[in-house]
Motif scaffolding. Structure first.
Motif, PDB file in Angstrom:
ATOM      1  N   LEU A 128      18.824  11.386   6.697  1.00 25.44           N
ATOM      2  CA  LEU A 128      17.919  10.310   7.111  1.00 25.44           C
ATOM      3  C   LEU A 128      16.568  10.914   7.469  1.00 25.44           C
ATOM      4  CD1 LEU A 128      17.341   7.354   7.804  1.00 25.44           C
ATOM      5  CD2 LEU A 128      18.394   7.727  10.043  1.00 25.44           C
ATOM      6  N   ILE A 129      15.520  10.420   6.820  1.00 25.97           N
ATOM      7  CA  ILE A 129      14.153  10.863   7.087  1.00 25.97           C
ATOM      8  C   ILE A 129      13.313   9.638   7.417  1.00 25.97           C
ATOM      9  CG2 ILE A 129      12.079  11.924   6.104  1.00 25.97           C
ATOM     10  CD1 ILE A 129      13.872  13.542   4.263  1.00 25.97           C
ATOM     11  N   THR A 130      12.484   9.755   8.438  1.00 28.31           N
ATOM     12  CA  THR A 130      11.485   8.723   8.711  1.00 28.31           C
ATOM     13  C   THR A 130      10.104   9.335   8.522  1.00 28.31           C
ATOM     14  OG1 THR A 130      11.391   9.218  11.087  1.00 28.31           O
ATOM     15  CG2 THR A 130      12.978   7.563  10.375  1.00 28.31           C
ATOM     16  N   CYS A 131       9.268   8.597   7.823  1.00 23.80           N
ATOM     17  CA  CYS A 131       7.885   9.025   7.587  1.00 23.80           C
ATOM     18  C   CYS A 131       7.026   7.766   7.685  1.00 23.80           C
ATOM     19  CB  CYS A 131       7.767   9.686   6.212  1.00 23.80           C
ATOM     20  SG  CYS A 131       6.145  10.395   5.869  1.00 23.80           S
ATOM     21  N   HIS A 132       6.582   7.479   8.890  1.00 19.82           N
ATOM     22  CA  HIS A 132       5.890   6.224   9.179  1.00 19.82           C
ATOM     23  C   HIS A 132       4.410   6.460   9.424  1.00 19.82           C
ATOM     24  CE1 HIS A 132       9.852   4.153  10.719  1.00 19.82           C
ATOM     25  NE2 HIS A 132       9.839   4.376   9.419  1.00 19.82           N
ATOM     26  N   ALA A 133       3.572   5.783   8.628  1.00 16.37           N
ATOM     27  CA  ALA A 133       2.112   5.853   8.791  1.00 16.37           C
ATOM     28  C   ALA A 133       1.609   7.284   8.697  1.00 16.37           C
ATOM     29  CB  ALA A 133       1.693   5.209  10.111  1.00 16.37           C
ATOM     30  N   VAL A 134       2.066   7.990   7.667  1.00 21.05           N
ATOM     31  CA  VAL A 134       1.658   9.374   7.423  1.00 21.05           C
ATOM     32  C   VAL A 134       0.941   9.509   6.081  1.00 21.05           C
ATOM     33  CG1 VAL A 134       2.466  11.739   7.055  1.00 21.05           C
ATOM     34  CG2 VAL A 134       3.505  10.337   8.851  1.00 21.05           C
ATOM     35  N   LEU A 135       1.512   8.942   5.022  1.00 29.24           N
ATOM     36  CA  LEU A 135       0.954   9.148   3.684  1.00 29.24           C
ATOM     37  C   LEU A 135      -0.503   8.750   3.589  1.00 29.24           C
ATOM     38  CD1 LEU A 135       3.887   9.743   2.854  1.00 29.24           C
ATOM     39  CD2 LEU A 135       3.517   8.331   0.816  1.00 29.24           C
ATOM     40  N   GLU A 136      -0.892   7.704   4.320  1.00 26.07           N
ATOM     41  CA  GLU A 136      -2.271   7.211   4.208  1.00 26.07           C
ATOM     42  C   GLU A 136      -3.296   8.139   4.860  1.00 26.07           C
ATOM     43  OE1 GLU A 136      -0.331   4.638   7.550  1.00 26.07           O
ATOM     44  OE2 GLU A 136       0.247   5.507   5.614  1.00 26.07           O
ATOM     45  N   VAL A 162       3.883   2.693   5.003  1.00 31.52           N
ATOM     46  CA  VAL A 162       2.549   3.056   4.531  1.00 31.52           C
ATOM     47  C   VAL A 162       1.560   1.941   4.849  1.00 31.52           C
ATOM     48  CG1 VAL A 162       3.450   4.512   2.684  1.00 31.52           C
ATOM     49  CG2 VAL A 162       2.930   2.105   2.204  1.00 31.52           C
ATOM     50  N   PHE A 163       0.309   2.339   4.989  1.00 34.73           N
ATOM     51  CA  PHE A 163      -0.787   1.391   5.203  1.00 34.73           C
ATOM     52  C   PHE A 163      -1.131   0.755   3.862  1.00 34.73           C
ATOM     53  CE2 PHE A 163      -5.132   0.075   6.124  1.00 34.73           C
ATOM     54  CZ  PHE A 163      -5.075  -0.316   7.446  1.00 34.73           C
ATOM     55  N   ASN A 164      -1.088  -0.565   3.822  1.00 34.29           N
ATOM     56  CA  ASN A 164      -1.116  -1.335   2.581  1.00 34.29           C
ATOM     57  C   ASN A 164      -2.558  -1.562   2.089  1.00 34.29           C
ATOM     58  OD1 ASN A 164      -0.751  -3.194   0.526  1.00 34.29           O
ATOM     59  ND2 ASN A 164       0.186  -4.757   1.829  1.00 34.29           N
ATOM     60  N   ARG A 165      -2.890  -0.960   0.967  1.00 40.43           N
ATOM     61  CA  ARG A 165      -4.242  -1.081   0.422  1.00 40.43           C
ATOM     62  C   ARG A 165      -4.593  -2.537   0.080  1.00 40.43           C
ATOM     63  NH1 ARG A 165      -7.593   2.854  -1.705  1.00 40.43           N
ATOM     64  NH2 ARG A 165      -9.403   2.010  -2.836  1.00 40.43           N
TER      65      ARG A 165
END
Length: 274
Positions: A128-136, A162-165
């Motif tokens: 289980l991996i969480t990656c919240h609000a990082v890619l942007e 992710v932050f939605n473009r």
């Protein structure tokens, strides 16, 4: 707004990423001590148990920020490795966790490292991996998703937010920034304390990048589907409760989820032969 919020300049890393050293107070004020931050956390609390199969499995929490998500999982019995590249953010999270007497502190391990180094520093494979609000906040979000797929165990789950473009474009139009929206000049520069992400991501990109890395989209939801477009924000507890009820009711319904300020995904890495 604090005076330094506008005048102080920051630089991106060599990889083109935005870290948050020196911005803990700004980050906390803007994202968590405000109605939008409260709603984001409330929606995650509502959605994660629906969208993930939680069995107290170990969690790699990437870009854990101020530590809210790591605490959420630890309180539910998960051993959490919280990674964060910013020394300031990580220290703030450690102190906040220590001050919470209800938190099982022994379940949280801290690692100061950027996402790009986790193949070496936290190789897993992780169930289980969480990656919240990082890619942007990364210069190359597509490459980051490839790294995430490598870290994930076969059959594992990735909770990706992710932050939605597309929502950012719509919000700019609603605010009257028509020329900016028409020219698609949506991304932030990452040079000052403004918190407009440098690499906002579209749903179409997540679909493409996931498929390229052999990841399946098991579920998707929009977070803050309505809040950012309100002409009049809620002023009473009753109005706020009604807004939260609306967000919960429509966050996974098409077309509403597509305009959530954030998009929350559960991505699955298929097991061999499946």
């Amino acid at each position: 707004m604090h005076p330094n919020d506008v005048t102080k300049s920051y630089e991106l890393t060599e990889a083109g990423d935005r870290y948050f050293d020196g911005l803990v107070d700004k980050f906390s004020r803007s994202l968590y001590q405000a109605p939008r931050g409260e709603l984001r956390l409330a929606m995650l609390d509502y959605l994660l148990p629906q969208m993930l199969q939680l069995k107290e499995q170990p969690v790699l929490d990437i870009g854990g920020g101020l530590g809210q998500q790591a605490a959420w999982f630890a309180k539910r019995g998960h051993a959490v490795t919280m990674t964060e590249p910013s020394d300031d953010m990580l220290n703030h999270a450690k102190q906040w966790h220590q001050d919470d007497s209800a938190l099982p502190h022994e379940l949280i391990t801290y690692l100061q490292a950027p996402l790009q180094q986790l193949d070496q520093q936290a190789p897993g494979a992780w169930p289980l991996i969480t990656c919240h609000a990082v890619l942007e906040w990364l210069g190359d979000p597509q490459a980051a998703l490839t790294t995430l797929s490598h870290l994930l165990a076969p059959g594992g789950q990735l909770s990706l937010m992710v932050f939605n473009r597309d929502a950012l474009r719509f919000s700019n139009v609603v605010k009257g920034n028509l020329e900016k929206a028409l020219r698609d000049r949506l991304a932030g520069k990452g040079k000052r304390q403004r918190l407009t992400p440098i690499s906002p991501v579209s749903h179409a990109e997540i679909e493409q990048w996931s498929a390229a890395n052999g990841l399946q989209i098991a579920s998707v939801a929009g977070i803050r589907v309505f809040q950012d477009y309100l002409r009049k924000p809620p002023v009473t507890p009753e109005e706020n409760e009604t807004l939260i009820a609306l967000e919960k009711q429509y966050c996974r319904q098409d077309p509403h989820w597509r305009l959530g300020r954030y998009l929350l995904y559960t991505l699955i890495k298929p097991e061999a032969g499946k």
